[in-house]
Design a protein around this motif. Structure first.
Motif, mmCIF file in Angstrom:
data_model
loop_
_atom_site.group_PDB
_atom_site.id
_atom_site.type_symbol
_atom_site.label_atom_id
_atom_site.label_comp_id
_atom_site.label_asym_id
_atom_site.label_seq_id
_atom_site.Cartn_x
_atom_site.Cartn_y
_atom_site.Cartn_z
ATOM 1 N N LYS A 99 0.833 -1.210 0.000
ATOM 2 C CA LYS A 99 0.000 0.000 0.000
ATOM 3 C C LYS A 99 0.863 1.253 0.000
ATOM 4 C CE LYS A 99 -4.275 -1.737 2.026
ATOM 5 N NZ LYS A 99 -5.296 -1.548 3.087
ATOM 6 N N PHE A 100 1.964 1.208 0.720
ATOM 7 C CA PHE A 100 2.868 2.353 0.760
ATOM 8 C C PHE A 100 3.452 2.627 -0.617
ATOM 9 C CE2 PHE A 100 7.383 3.613 1.181
ATOM 10 C CZ PHE A 100 7.191 4.920 1.624
ATOM 11 N N SER A 101 3.771 1.542 -1.355
ATOM 12 C CA SER A 101 4.360 1.718 -2.692
ATOM 13 C C SER A 101 3.393 2.400 -3.654
ATOM 14 C CB SER A 101 4.773 0.361 -3.266
ATOM 15 O OG SER A 101 3.625 -0.430 -3.575
ATOM 16 N N ASN A 102 2.087 2.259 -3.408
ATOM 17 C CA ASN A 102 1.083 2.854 -4.294
ATOM 18 C C ASN A 102 0.711 4.277 -3.905
ATOM 19 O OD1 ASN A 102 0.797 0.538 -5.933
ATOM 20 N ND2 ASN A 102 -0.546 -0.413 -4.414
ATOM 21 N N SER A 103 1.141 4.708 -2.723
ATOM 22 C CA SER A 103 0.808 6.076 -2.287
ATOM 23 C C SER A 103 2.003 6.690 -1.561
ATOM 24 C CB SER A 103 -0.418 6.058 -1.376
ATOM 25 O OG SER A 103 -0.228 5.165 -0.302
ATOM 26 N N GLN A 104 3.166 6.522 -2.166
ATOM 27 C CA GLN A 104 4.417 6.944 -1.541
ATOM 28 C C GLN A 104 4.446 8.447 -1.257
ATOM 29 O OE1 GLN A 104 7.482 4.962 -3.681
ATOM 30 N NE2 GLN A 104 9.116 5.652 -2.325
ATOM 31 N N ASP A 105 4.048 9.226 -2.239
ATOM 32 C CA ASP A 105 4.106 10.693 -2.095
ATOM 33 C C ASP A 105 3.155 11.182 -1.010
ATOM 34 O OD1 ASP A 105 6.018 10.869 -4.070
ATOM 35 O OD2 ASP A 105 4.552 11.147 -5.680
ATOM 36 N N ALA A 106 1.946 10.621 -0.979
ATOM 37 C CA ALA A 106 0.960 11.047 0.022
ATOM 38 C C ALA A 106 1.439 10.700 1.432
ATOM 39 C CB ALA A 106 -0.388 10.384 -0.257
ATOM 40 N N VAL A 107 2.021 9.512 1.582
ATOM 41 C CA VAL A 107 2.519 9.100 2.898
ATOM 42 C C VAL A 107 3.696 9.973 3.314
ATOM 43 C CG1 VAL A 107 3.595 7.215 4.189
ATOM 44 C CG2 VAL A 107 1.729 6.719 2.615
ATOM 45 N N ARG A 109 4.228 13.124 2.491
ATOM 46 C CA ARG A 109 3.704 14.431 2.914
ATOM 47 C C ARG A 109 3.077 14.338 4.307
ATOM 48 N NH1 ARG A 109 1.962 14.642 -2.515
ATOM 49 N NH2 ARG A 109 -0.129 13.986 -1.858
ATOM 50 N N HIS A 146 9.317 2.458 -6.771
ATOM 51 C CA HIS A 146 8.061 1.701 -6.662
ATOM 52 C C HIS A 146 8.307 0.219 -6.915
ATOM 53 C CE1 HIS A 146 3.808 0.785 -6.996
ATOM 54 N NE2 HIS A 146 4.036 0.218 -8.172
#
Length: 254
Positions: A99-107, A109, A146
């Motif tokens: 899940k982290f790999s799919n939303s790396q930028d959001a996490v 920030r 990713h």
């Protein structure tokens, strides 16, 4: 205090009785009382009131684990639970990495925003978050590609599957699971030792000791890889503990 594994198991699971066809053996397992016939339990050896749970040729009697075999089974099931807990935890970590790999930028920030909030709080307790090894490791993870994170998640998931397969096999005392546990656990021992050279912690030490003991115990107690006579001696030990076979030998020698 010595544990009576036979009676302990019978107290939880109930007795196991059997009526063999051979009259010489049958008379050694049966007795008459004022309340009716009683039969010897094949596990604990106590006489049990009521009809036997089965009957037929002595060779068809259930091979009921007794004594040392029961103790070994208890230890295997303890290891099975430990493997299952570890496997589930690794699955959760693998899902988190995916899940982290799919939303790396959001996490990233979100992490940085919360870091700014907690930085003054930790500074009040004389702890510098900017030089924290934990924070540094998390920030370093943000720089992974990713594809790298997906590979890590896949490897973690594969490791978790091995742990869960070990858990199921050990719970049912499957010999292939004992081999798998010894080989898989021993393969990761060098990595665990290397991690201790990087940073020592009580958890790492406890895990290493537990895994070393598990490898030695299973390999020696279960006579794997030809140790202590191998499978032939292991099977002889199991059958020598069988109450039915002990009584059969005693009855035929009279």
């Amino acid at each position: 205090m010595k544990i009576d594994w036979d009676r302990r198991t019978c107290a939880r699971k109930g007795h196991v009785t059997y009526a063999p066809d051979d009259p010489r053996l049958r008379i050694r397992l049966r007795a008459e009382t004022a309340l009716g016939d009683v039969w010897r339990c094949l596990r604990c050896g106590d006489f049990v009131l009521g009809e036997p749970h089965g009957s037929g040729p002595a060779a068809d009697a259930p091979l009921v684990p007794r004594g040392k075999v029961l103790r070994d089974l208890f230890i295997l099931r303890f290891l099975a639970i430990e493997r299952a807990v570890r496997g589930v935890f690794i699955v959760l970590v693998a899902v988190a990495v995916w899940k982290f790999s799919n939303s790396q930028d959001a996490v990233r920030r979100l992490f940085n925003e919360n870091l700014d909030v907690f930085r003054p709080v930790f500074r009040h307790f004389h702890y510098d978050l900017d030089h924290s090894p934990v924070v540094g490791s998390i920030q370093k993870a943000f720089g992974y590609k990713h594809s790298t994170l997906l590979l890590v998640a896949a490897l973690l998931l594969a490791y978790a599957v091995i742990e869960l397969v070990e858990a199921v096999g050990l719970w049912y005392a499957k010999r292939w699971a004992e081999y798998l546990t010894v080989v898989a656990t021993a393969a990761f021992l060098p990595l665990e030792i290397y991690e201790l050279t990087e940073k020592v912690s009580y958890l790492k030490i406890a895990t290493l000791v537990l895994n070393i003991l598990a490898v030695l115990y299973i390999a020696l107690a279960k006579r794997l890889f030809g140790l202590r006579g191998g499978r032939r001696k292991f099977e002889e030990e199991r059958h020598s503990a069988s109450l039915m076979e002990v009584e059969e030998s005693a009855g035929l020698s009279v």
